[in-house]
Design an enzyme around this catalytic site. Structure first.
Site, PDB file in Angstrom:
ATOM      1  N   TYR A   1      -1.910  -0.302  11.060  1.00  0.00           N
ATOM      2  CA  TYR A   1      -2.033  -0.988   9.756  1.00  0.00           C
ATOM      3  C   TYR A   1      -0.816  -0.699   8.879  1.00  0.00           C
ATOM      4  O   TYR A   1      -0.152  -1.614   8.395  1.00  0.00           O
ATOM      5  CB  TYR A   1      -3.325  -0.548   9.039  1.00  0.00           C
ATOM      6  CG  TYR A   1      -3.332  -0.899   7.564  1.00  0.00           C
ATOM      7  CD1 TYR A   1      -3.419  -2.223   7.147  1.00  0.00           C
ATOM      8  CD2 TYR A   1      -3.219   0.090   6.573  1.00  0.00           C
ATOM      9  CE1 TYR A   1      -3.404  -2.559   5.791  1.00  0.00           C
ATOM     10  CE2 TYR A   1      -3.206  -0.231   5.232  1.00  0.00           C
ATOM     11  CZ  TYR A   1      -3.304  -1.559   4.841  1.00  0.00           C
ATOM     12  OH  TYR A   1      -3.268  -1.883   3.502  1.00  0.00           O
TER      13      TYR A   1
ATOM     14  N   LYS B   1       2.209  -3.181   7.429  1.00  0.00           N
ATOM     15  CA  LYS B   1       2.494  -3.359   5.993  1.00  0.00           C
ATOM     16  C   LYS B   1       3.947  -2.946   5.696  1.00  0.00           C
ATOM     17  O   LYS B   1       4.635  -3.605   4.918  1.00  0.00           O
ATOM     18  CB  LYS B   1       1.524  -2.535   5.132  1.00  0.00           C
ATOM     19  CG  LYS B   1       0.091  -3.013   5.139  1.00  0.00           C
ATOM     20  CD  LYS B   1      -0.119  -4.406   4.562  1.00  0.00           C
ATOM     21  CE  LYS B   1       0.131  -4.499   3.075  1.00  0.00           C
ATOM     22  NZ  LYS B   1      -0.221  -5.845   2.537  1.00  0.00           N
TER      23      LYS B   1
ATOM     24  N   THR C   1       0.817  -1.221   0.000  1.00  0.00           N
ATOM     25  CA  THR C   1       0.000   0.000   0.000  1.00  0.00           C
ATOM     26  C   THR C   1       0.849   1.270   0.000  1.00  0.00           C
ATOM     27  O   THR C   1       1.993   1.265   0.473  1.00  0.00           O
ATOM     28  CB  THR C   1      -0.901   0.001   1.254  1.00  0.00           C
ATOM     29  OG1 THR C   1      -1.559   1.254   1.375  1.00  0.00           O
ATOM     30  CG2 THR C   1      -0.103  -0.233   2.537  1.00  0.00           C
ATOM     31  N   ASP C   2       0.265   2.357  -0.477  1.00  0.00           N
ATOM     32  CA  ASP C   2       0.956   3.653  -0.421  1.00  0.00           C
ATOM     33  C   ASP C   2       1.066   4.181   1.013  1.00  0.00           C
ATOM     34  O   ASP C   2       1.841   5.095   1.288  1.00  0.00           O
ATOM     35  CB  ASP C   2       0.247   4.692  -1.310  1.00  0.00           C
ATOM     36  CG  ASP C   2      -1.206   4.957  -0.928  1.00  0.00           C
ATOM     37  OD1 ASP C   2      -1.729   4.293  -0.009  1.00  0.00           O
ATOM     38  OD2 ASP C   2      -1.826   5.840  -1.564  1.00  0.00           O
ATOM     39  N   GLU C   3       0.284   3.599   1.943  1.00  0.00           N
ATOM     40  CA  GLU C   3       0.268   4.139   3.312  1.00  0.00           C
ATOM     41  C   GLU C   3       1.603   3.963   4.027  1.00  0.00           C
ATOM     42  O   GLU C   3       1.859   4.627   5.029  1.00  0.00           O
ATOM     43  CB  GLU C   3      -0.864   3.507   4.131  1.00  0.00           C
ATOM     44  CG  GLU C   3      -2.218   3.753   3.495  1.00  0.00           C
ATOM     45  CD  GLU C   3      -3.402   3.516   4.414  1.00  0.00           C
ATOM     46  OE1 GLU C   3      -3.208   3.417   5.625  1.00  0.00           O
ATOM     47  OE2 GLU C   3      -4.517   3.456   3.896  1.00  0.00           O
TER      48      GLU C   3
HETATM   49  P1  NAD Z   1      -9.545  -7.413   2.224  1.00  0.00           P
HETATM   50  O1  NAD Z   1      -9.583  -7.131   3.685  1.00  0.00           O
HETATM   51  O2  NAD Z   1     -10.757  -7.148   1.391  1.00  0.00           O
HETATM   52  O3  NAD Z   1      -9.162  -8.945   1.992  1.00  0.00           O
HETATM   53  C1  NAD Z   1      -8.163  -9.604   2.719  1.00  0.00           C
HETATM   54  C2  NAD Z   1      -8.321 -11.111   2.507  1.00  0.00           C
HETATM   55  O4  NAD Z   1      -7.281 -11.773   3.227  1.00  0.00           O
HETATM   56  C3  NAD Z   1      -9.646 -11.676   3.000  1.00  0.00           C
HETATM   57  O5  NAD Z   1     -10.198 -12.566   2.047  1.00  0.00           O
HETATM   58  C4  NAD Z   1      -9.263 -12.420   4.271  1.00  0.00           C
HETATM   59  O6  NAD Z   1     -10.114 -13.523   4.552  1.00  0.00           O
HETATM   60  C5  NAD Z   1      -7.851 -12.862   3.938  1.00  0.00           C
HETATM   61  N1  NAD Z   1      -7.041 -13.085   5.134  1.00  0.00           N
HETATM   62  C6  NAD Z   1      -6.896 -12.257   6.204  1.00  0.00           C
HETATM   63  N2  NAD Z   1      -6.081 -12.818   7.125  1.00  0.00           N
HETATM   64  C7  NAD Z   1      -5.677 -13.998   6.606  1.00  0.00           C
HETATM   65  C8  NAD Z   1      -4.822 -15.023   7.071  1.00  0.00           C
HETATM   66  N3  NAD Z   1      -4.210 -14.922   8.275  1.00  0.00           N
HETATM   67  N4  NAD Z   1      -4.602 -16.108   6.287  1.00  0.00           N
HETATM   68  C9  NAD Z   1      -5.222 -16.219   5.083  1.00  0.00           C
HETATM   69  N5  NAD Z   1      -6.071 -15.283   4.602  1.00  0.00           N
HETATM   70  C10 NAD Z   1      -6.288 -14.192   5.357  1.00  0.00           C
HETATM   71  O7  NAD Z   1      -8.287  -6.621   1.690  1.00  0.00           O
HETATM   72  P2  NAD Z   1      -8.065  -5.877   0.281  1.00  0.00           P
HETATM   73  O8  NAD Z   1      -8.598  -4.507   0.378  1.00  0.00           O
HETATM   74  O9  NAD Z   1      -8.511  -6.764  -0.810  1.00  0.00           O
HETATM   75  O10 NAD Z   1      -6.475  -5.778   0.289  1.00  0.00           O
HETATM   76  C11 NAD Z   1      -5.684  -6.811  -0.268  1.00  0.00           C
HETATM   77  C12 NAD Z   1      -4.237  -6.417  -0.187  1.00  0.00           C
HETATM   78  O11 NAD Z   1      -4.009  -5.216  -0.910  1.00  0.00           O
HETATM   79  C13 NAD Z   1      -3.746  -6.142   1.250  1.00  0.00           C
HETATM   80  O12 NAD Z   1      -2.456  -6.632   1.391  1.00  0.00           O
HETATM   81  C14 NAD Z   1      -3.775  -4.626   1.355  1.00  0.00           C
HETATM   82  O13 NAD Z   1      -2.817  -4.183   2.280  1.00  0.00           O
HETATM   83  C15 NAD Z   1      -3.418  -4.230  -0.061  1.00  0.00           C
HETATM   84  N6  NAD Z   1      -3.921  -2.927  -0.514  1.00  0.00           N
HETATM   85  C16 NAD Z   1      -5.247  -2.612  -0.394  1.00  0.00           C
HETATM   86  C17 NAD Z   1      -5.709  -1.386  -0.887  1.00  0.00           C
HETATM   87  C18 NAD Z   1      -7.175  -0.997  -0.812  1.00  0.00           C
HETATM   88  O14 NAD Z   1      -7.511   0.143  -1.125  1.00  0.00           O
HETATM   89  N7  NAD Z   1      -8.083  -1.902  -0.425  1.00  0.00           N
HETATM   90  C19 NAD Z   1      -4.822  -0.490  -1.476  1.00  0.00           C
HETATM   91  C20 NAD Z   1      -3.464  -0.847  -1.569  1.00  0.00           C
HETATM   92  C21 NAD Z   1      -3.042  -2.074  -1.098  1.00  0.00           C
HETATM   93  O1  TDX Z   2     -16.628   6.096   7.910  1.00  0.00           O
HETATM   94  C1  TDX Z   2     -15.607   6.612   7.411  1.00  0.00           C
HETATM   95  N1  TDX Z   2     -15.519   7.976   7.329  1.00  0.00           N
HETATM   96  C2  TDX Z   2     -14.422   8.612   6.817  1.00  0.00           C
HETATM   97  O2  TDX Z   2     -14.386   9.849   6.745  1.00  0.00           O
HETATM   98  C3  TDX Z   2     -14.502   5.819   6.906  1.00  0.00           C
HETATM   99  C4  TDX Z   2     -14.558   4.326   6.977  1.00  0.00           C
HETATM  100  C5  TDX Z   2     -13.415   6.484   6.383  1.00  0.00           C
HETATM  101  N2  TDX Z   2     -13.367   7.836   6.353  1.00  0.00           N
HETATM  102  C6  TDX Z   2     -12.174   8.509   5.771  1.00  0.00           C
HETATM  103  C7  TDX Z   2     -10.835   8.012   6.272  1.00  0.00           C
HETATM  104  C8  TDX Z   2      -9.938   8.180   5.058  1.00  0.00           C
HETATM  105  O3  TDX Z   2      -9.424   9.496   5.000  1.00  0.00           O
HETATM  106  O4  TDX Z   2     -12.187   8.213   4.376  1.00  0.00           O
HETATM  107  C9  TDX Z   2     -10.874   7.966   3.871  1.00  0.00           C
HETATM  108  C10 TDX Z   2     -10.817   6.558   3.303  1.00  0.00           C
HETATM  109  O5  TDX Z   2     -10.940   5.666   4.384  1.00  0.00           O
HETATM  110  P1  TDX Z   2     -10.874   4.070   4.185  1.00  0.00           P
HETATM  111  O6  TDX Z   2     -11.878   3.681   3.152  1.00  0.00           O
HETATM  112  O7  TDX Z   2     -10.958   3.443   5.527  1.00  0.00           O
HETATM  113  O8  TDX Z   2      -9.433   3.885   3.500  1.00  0.00           O
HETATM  114  P2  TDX Z   2      -7.964   4.296   3.989  1.00  0.00           P
HETATM  115  O9  TDX Z   2      -7.895   4.442   5.456  1.00  0.00           O
HETATM  116  O10 TDX Z   2      -7.527   5.450   3.152  1.00  0.00           O
HETATM  117  O11 TDX Z   2      -7.148   2.951   3.572  1.00  0.00           O
HETATM  118  C11 TDX Z   2      -7.449   2.268   2.322  1.00  0.00           C
HETATM  119  O12 TDX Z   2      -6.477   2.577   1.348  1.00  0.00           O
HETATM  120  C12 TDX Z   2      -5.182   2.035   1.455  1.00  0.00           C
HETATM  121  C13 TDX Z   2      -7.499   0.757   2.521  1.00  0.00           C
HETATM  122  O13 TDX Z   2      -8.439   0.436   3.528  1.00  0.00           O
HETATM  123  C14 TDX Z   2      -6.140   0.176   2.847  1.00  0.00           C
HETATM  124  O14 TDX Z   2      -6.221  -1.243   2.953  1.00  0.00           O
HETATM  125  C15 TDX Z   2      -5.212   0.545   1.718  1.00  0.00           C
HETATM  126  O15 TDX Z   2      -3.913   0.086   1.996  1.00  0.00           O
END
Ligand code: NAD
Ligand code: TDX
Length: 351
Positions: free
Chosen positions: A157, A161, A132-134
């Protein structure tokens, strides 16, 4: 090369899109999806591919070394696409150890086993870590994250990561394990779990419930359609250089408040509601602890080296996403029943 690929976390949001892409696009590959099926993992996300001959689902935990070991023994993987993680920042604030377990210990367990299995022949092997970019921290009004930006994680988080990214690089430098890391900005799209901002607000607009905006809604995120993210992973997996990091992003920055207003506007139109009706649901609630101000990715390296760029404009991607949720209310109802209600009460009623 005919890969045998272990995808971890393939039943989650990004993992399910990635699994679908690889299963359909590469029938010559064998894809094994290992997922613990936590609250975020859902086999309904993969219904359309569950019977494909090149696809197998295995329920299990990446922190269980014996189990993962047996899987490597049985399938003789040539590559790992590592998506499994605890992914929600708010949950990391209330339970940081769960993030250390899966994101750090789980990743190192996988690295260790891949290293042992591949050590006699590293040719054609790849451990691809999805990150992630975080990890880069929080930006002010200007600037972008490049691959050279020093790590500065600020939430449990992002710290977990960042730690996993460091271990992946350590295995490359110490043991020559062939690795690639990509760091992506915020994704949105179908199958996004409604604890995250966009799907949570879609669900609440549908149910005419308050739309909780943290702080003043001024925080900025750089949004990318999930389909574009997994296309980028495909390109990097096949053409990227081992040992390298690639940033993935859409040059698409939005303040949270603006994105929710755009969402309200589009949903009022689609639901035949009066313009402005959903916007009246917006409420400002207590800010997230340590809330990162702004993320913005510079994806120039990926564009120049591998020719990838996003395919969708944000308004179009958001419209497609809303349509998917409106056509899949059964999916939404399933994932928001049971435990979700308890989470919602605890998370939002204290604010
Ligand atoms: P998600 O939470 O939707 O899915 C995570 C999956 O991992 C789920 O299916 C869960 O059951 C599985 N999991 C969790 N713990 C586990 C374990 N111990 N063993 C096996 N499986 C397990 O997450 P996502 O949003 O799809 O993110 C996927 C990846 O991409 C993560 O590594 C996250 O850090 C990264 N990422 C997410 C975003 C975003 O915006 N969602 C952005 C950048 C990077
Ligand atoms: O109820 C809310 N109200 C609100 O204002 C929630 C859930 C979020 N927010 C804000 C927090 C953030 O500034 O909105 C923005 C986006 O929040 P999230 O959807 O929780 O995402 P963020 O915290 O930015 O992280 C996401 O992007 C990077 C993903 O969850 C991560 O897994 C990924 O790595």
């Amino acid at each position: 090369m005919n890969h045998i690929i272990l995808i971890t976390g393939g039943a989650g949001f990004i993992g399910s899109h990635l699994t679908r892409l690889f299963v359909n696009k590469y029938p010559q590959y064998k894809i094994v999806n290992l997922d613990k099926l936590t609250y975020a993992g859902n086999l309904e996300n993969l219904k359309d591919i569950e019977n494909q001959p090149n696809y197998t689902f295995v329920k299990g935990d990446i922190t269980n070394g014996d189990f993962v070991n047996d899987l490597f023994e049985g399938y003789k993987f040539t590559a790992v696409l590592h998506c499994a993680a605890e992914s929600h920042v708010d949950r990391s604030i209330s339970d940081p150890l769960a993030f250390v377990r899966t994101n750090v210990l789980g990743t190192v367990t996988l690295l260790q086993i891949a290293k042992e299995y591949w050590k006699d022949n590293l040719n054609g092997k790849l451990f691809y870590h999805i990150s992630t970019d975080e990890v880069y921290g929080s930006l002010g009004n200007n600037g972008f994250f490049t691959e050279e930006t020093p790590y500065d994680p600020r939430s449990p988080y992002s710290s977990s990561k960042a730690s996993s990214d460091h271990f992946v690089r350590a295995f490359y430098h110490t043991y020559n394990l062939p690795v690639i890391i990509s760091n992506c900005s915020n994704n949105y799209g179908p199958y996004h779990f409604p604890e995250k901002l966009i799907p949570l607000c879609i669900n609440n607009i549908l149910n005419k419930k308050p739309l909780p905006i943290y702080g003043k809604g001024e925080n900025v995120r750089d949004w990318l359609f999930v389909g574009d993210h997994v296309q980028a992973i495909d390109v990097i997996f096949h053409k990227g250089r081992t040992g390298e990091t690639y940033n993935i992003g859409g040059h698409n920055e939005w303040k949270n408040i603006d994105i929710i207003k755009e969402l309200c506007k589009q949903m009022d139109e689609k639901l035949g509601r009066e313009n402005g009706e959903s916007e009246r649901l917006i409420i400002f609630v207590k800010d997230r602890a340590g809330h990162d101000m702004r993320y913005a990715i510079d994806a120039t390296k990926l564009k120049n080296e591998l020719g990838w760029k996003p395919s969708l404009q944000f308004e179009e991607g958001l419209s497609k996403t809303i349509d998917w949720y409106l056509n899949n209310t059964e999916w939404l109802n399933h994932v928001t029943s049971g435990d979700y209600q308890n989470y919602y009460e605890t998370q939002y009623h204290k604010r």
